[in-house]
Structure formats: structure tokens, C-alpha cells
Design an enzyme around this catalytic site. Structure first.
Site, PDB file in Angstrom:
ATOM      1  N   ASP A   1     -38.602 -11.459  13.770  1.00 28.10           N
ATOM      2  CA  ASP A   1     -39.268 -10.186  14.087  1.00 28.10           C
ATOM      3  C   ASP A   1     -39.771 -10.183  15.526  1.00 28.10           C
ATOM      4  O   ASP A   1     -39.657  -9.189  16.248  1.00 28.10           O
ATOM      5  CB  ASP A   1     -40.398  -9.876  13.085  1.00 28.10           C
ATOM      6  CG  ASP A   1     -41.170 -11.108  12.636  1.00 28.10           C
ATOM      7  OD1 ASP A   1     -40.762 -12.226  12.990  1.00 28.10           O
ATOM      8  OD2 ASP A   1     -42.186 -10.952  11.941  1.00 28.10           O
TER       9      ASP A   1
ATOM     10  N   ASP B   1     -26.217 -10.736  13.201  1.00 29.50           N
ATOM     11  CA  ASP B   1     -25.537  -9.442  13.090  1.00 29.50           C
ATOM     12  C   ASP B   1     -26.423  -8.361  13.700  1.00 29.50           C
ATOM     13  O   ASP B   1     -25.988  -7.542  14.529  1.00 29.50           O
ATOM     14  CB  ASP B   1     -25.295  -9.174  11.583  1.00 29.50           C
ATOM     15  CG  ASP B   1     -24.367  -8.004  11.343  1.00 29.50           C
ATOM     16  OD1 ASP B   1     -23.894  -7.413  12.318  1.00 29.50           O
ATOM     17  OD2 ASP B   1     -24.132  -7.672  10.162  1.00 29.50           O
TER      18      ASP B   1
ATOM     19  N   ASP C   1     -26.282  -6.693  17.939  1.00 28.31           N
ATOM     20  CA  ASP C   1     -26.114  -5.265  18.232  1.00 28.31           C
ATOM     21  C   ASP C   1     -27.276  -4.745  19.073  1.00 28.31           C
ATOM     22  O   ASP C   1     -27.086  -3.940  19.987  1.00 28.31           O
ATOM     23  CB  ASP C   1     -26.005  -4.451  16.937  1.00 28.31           C
ATOM     24  CG  ASP C   1     -24.567  -4.339  16.456  1.00 28.31           C
ATOM     25  OD1 ASP C   1     -23.740  -5.179  16.884  1.00 28.31           O
ATOM     26  OD2 ASP C   1     -24.266  -3.437  15.657  1.00 28.31           O
TER      27      ASP C   1
END
Ligand code: NAD
Length: 362
Positions: free
Chosen positions: A223, A247, A251
């Protein structure tokens, strides 16, 4: 020693961008006397049209025997209604599985001349040059048990997050190896305050770090990493993380550049590596000679670095790409940030011309 590269242009703009990549591969082979041969095969929709299979066994075999594989992109509206086992993407999944590609590398570089393209302020993305090393074959996406089960008449969805020590060791070594030829810093991202798999991850990464005394290791909770990528992205060199965190974070990191046509990737295992641009087959612009080939050309640089063991060729190509951008050239997708807009083939030619002018130190 001669090398063999399998070219899989695939569909849509994949054909155009891999065509430009071949020009560069041929030139680098000649320049560095590497005797590289290439073979072009059908994959994805193109293969479905030809033989009703997303990828033929003989193509998979050619990939397994090659030194590296360069893929354009697969898919398009023509094949959208095909049944699940006849979808173009099946080819990618099969290749990733058969080549055992557990190590996904996504470099994210914000070029000086393209700082304005980022959705973040130029001073925040200034100097960003990071590499996400994502574990690709384990974790929550593959752990068993998995599925939707029934418990006391209630449906329950189950996924299992699991990592074994050998799985963590091999991806950690990949990240430390990558850091050795970069700025020698690894940030290992986990959720060790809550997840047992992350606690084992952290302990194992720390042990592997002992094999790399020149590399600095830091740990970061996922986080916090999501936040730091926006707050101060230039603090990162190599980000090492498990499958699902990677993943999502890769991005997020990719968006720092503000462009999809310029992001390369490499997927590595114990055999041949597979290299591909992050973008898809872009059917909306296919066949028009306007696609940006730079992500594919940057993927070629990764191929020279990681599969063909030629760091100099990789650096020469990366610096040619950077010079071309500094000179104000780009393609239509980046036209707001370019002084001169080039077609796909003209961009390939411009990179080639610039590459020829780069003097390699003896
Ligand atoms: P996409 O990446 O193909 O295109 C998204 C948008 O970005 C489009 O407007 C496109 O024109 C533009 N774009 C992409 N690459 C570009 C480039 N190099 N130069 C200039 N503009 C570029 O994503 P999509 O539209 O969601 O998917 C199209 C097809 O590609 C689908 O069939 C999808 O399944 C497939 N796909 C394949 C891969 C792969 O092969 N690895 C990855 C993603 C999507």
C-alpha cells in the site's frame, strides 16, 4: 556463436512494429558480428485464420529451441466471438506456460523530452528510470485450492496465496542480478504485516540479499509502494514483487510515462525469454503505418541484454531511442509532445540511422 530468434508478429499493428524490429536486429547482428538468424511464424488470429489453432505445436517447438522470442501482439474484433479455446490470447498463455516464464520485467523510463506527457507534474517524474520485476507463475493467480465452492448452502469464492522458498529465491535472484547492472537498489514489496506468504517472502529475500553485498535492499508494504510511486517515483531502481502486486503496480508505474506505445517488457524463465511491447494489436490503427514502434524496439534492447548477453548492443539501441526523442521525433500517438511526427516505418528508419551514428566505446 550463431543465435536464433523467433519473430511472432501476430495481429494488427504487431505485424508493423515487428517489421521495424527486424531491421534493427539485422543491423545489430551485423555490427556486432553476432550471426543472428530470425524465423517468422504465425500466432494469434493470424494462426487461427491459417490453421484454426491460436498457435501450432511446431511454432511452440521453434520457440523452445530459440535463443529468444519477439512477439508483436495478438487479437482483434475478427476473433472476439471465437470459443474460449480458440481465442488468440490462448497462444500467449500457452507460450508463457511452455517457456516457463516466471520473471516478468517491465522497465519504466520517463524520457527527458517526454516529461510533459505524464499525468503527474514534470518535476515529480523527472529522472524516473525503474524496473518492475514481477513473479509471473505463482501467488494468488495460481495457488490451490481455487474456485467457487458451496459451504452450508452458501457459495464461497476461494483463491490461495502461496509461495514456496524456491519460487521466491529464483525471482529474488533475478531482481538482484538486474540491480547489479543498474543503480544497485532493490525495493522488495510485500504485505508482511498481515500475510504469511509475505513474511516468508521477506525472510527469503533478505537471505538472498546476502549473496549480493553490492546491492542495497529495502522492504516496502504494497500500500505504501502504491502511494510512493505517485509521490516520489524516482526513489525506485528495481521493484521486486509477487504476481498480483506486480500486476497492479506495473500498470500504475507504466502510467507515469503517460504513453502506451512506448513501454517494453520481457518475460524470462530458465529457457528462451519472450519480449513484447505492453500494448495490444490496436485494430483501430492497424495497417495505416502510424503505430508507434518504440515499445517493440525497446523490447529488442531488453532481448539483447537478457537473452543475447550483449549489454553494449542493448545500451546503444536504448541511447538511439533516447536521442531520437530528444531530437523531437515521435509518432502520431505522441504528436502533442513531438516537433516532428513520423510514420511507423520512418520511426524505424530514424532509430536505425541514429544507431549507426552512435560510437561504441572500444
Ligand atoms: P491496445 O493496446 O491494442 O490499444 C489501446 C489504444 O492504444 C488504441 O487506441 C490504440 O490505437 C492505441 N495504441 C496501442 N498501441 C499503440 C502504438 N504502438 N502506437 C500508437 N497507438 C497505440 O488495447 P485494446 O484496444 O484494449 O486491445 C486491442 C486488441 O489487442 C484486443 O484484441 C486485445 O485482446 C489485444 N491485446 C493484446 C495484447 C497482447 O498481445 N499482449 C495486449 C493487450 C491487448
Amino acid at each position: 556463436m550463431s543465435k536464433f530468434i523467433v519473430l511472432l508478429p501476430g495481429d494488427g499493428i504487431g505485424v508493423e512494429v515487428v517489421g521495424e524490429a527486424k531491421k534493427i536486429i539485422d543491423y545489430l547482428s551485423e555490427r556486432y558480428k553476432m550471426d543472428i538468424r530470425t524465423g517468422t511464424y504465425l500466432v494469434g488470429g493470424a494462426s487461427l485464420d491459417n490453421c484454426n489453432e491460436p498457435v501450432k505445436d511446431e511454432v511452440v517447438e521453434a520457440c523452445l529451441k530459440a535463443d529468444a522470442v519477439l512477439l508483436g501482439a495478438v487479437g482483434g474484433p475478427k476473433w472476439d466471438d471465437y470459443p474460449a479455446d480458440k481465442r488468440p490470447e490462448k497462444a500467449l498463455l500457452r507460450l508463457r506456460k511452455e517457456l516457463g516464464l516466471y520473471n516478468n520485467l517491465r522497465p519504466v523510463t520517463v524520457f527527458d523530452s517526454l516529461k510533459d506527457a505524464s499525468p503527474l507534474r514534470p518535476e515529480v517524474v523527472n529522472g524516473v528510470d525503474l524496473l518492475v520485476v514481477r513473479e509471473l507463475t505463482g501467488g494468488l493467480y495460481f495457488g490451490q485450492p481455487k474456485g467457487i465452492i458451496e459451504e452450508d448452502g452458501v457459495q464461497v469464492g476461494v483463491d490461495t496465496m502461496r509461495y514456496s522458498v524456491p519460487e521466491i529465491e529464483r525471482i529474488a535472484r533475478a531482481a538482484f542480478d538486474a540491480a547489479l547492472v543498474r543503480r544497485k537498489k532493490v525495493t522488495s514489496v510485500d504485505k508482511a504485516n498481515i500475510l504469511a506468504s509475505s513474511q516468508l517472502w521477506r525472510k527469503t529475500v533478505e537471505r538472498i540479499a546476502g549473496e549480493y553485498p553490492d546491492v542495497t535492499l529495502e522492504h516496502m508494504l504494497v500500500d505504501n509502494c502504491a502511494m510512493q510511486l505517485i509521490r516520489n517515483p524516482s526513489q525506485f531502481d528495481v521493484i521486486l514483487t509477487e504476481n498480483m502486486f506486480g500486476d497492479i503496480l506495473s500498470d500504475e508505474a507504466a502510467m507515469l510515462t503517460g504513453s502506451i506505445g512506448m513501454l517494453p517488457s520481457a518475460s524470462l524463465g530458465d529457457g528462451p525469454g519472450m519480449y513484447e511491447p505492453v500494448h495490444g494489436s490496436a485494430p483501430d490503427i492497424a495497417g495505416q503505418n502510424i503505430a508507434n514502434p518504440l515499445a517493440t524496439l525497446a523490447s529488442v534492447a531488453l532481448m539483447f541484454r537478457y537473452s543475447l548477453d550483449h549489454e553494449q548492443a542493448a545500451r546503444d539501441l536504448e541511447s538511439a531511442i533516447s536521442h531520437v526523442l530528444d531530437d523531437g521525433y515521435n509518432c502520431k500517438d505522441m504528436s502533442r509532445h513531438a516537433r516532428k511526427v513520423l510514420s511507423t516505418s520512418a520511426m524505424g528508419d530514424q532509430v536505425l540511422k541514429t544507431l549507426k551514428q552512435i560510437h561504441t566505446p572500444a
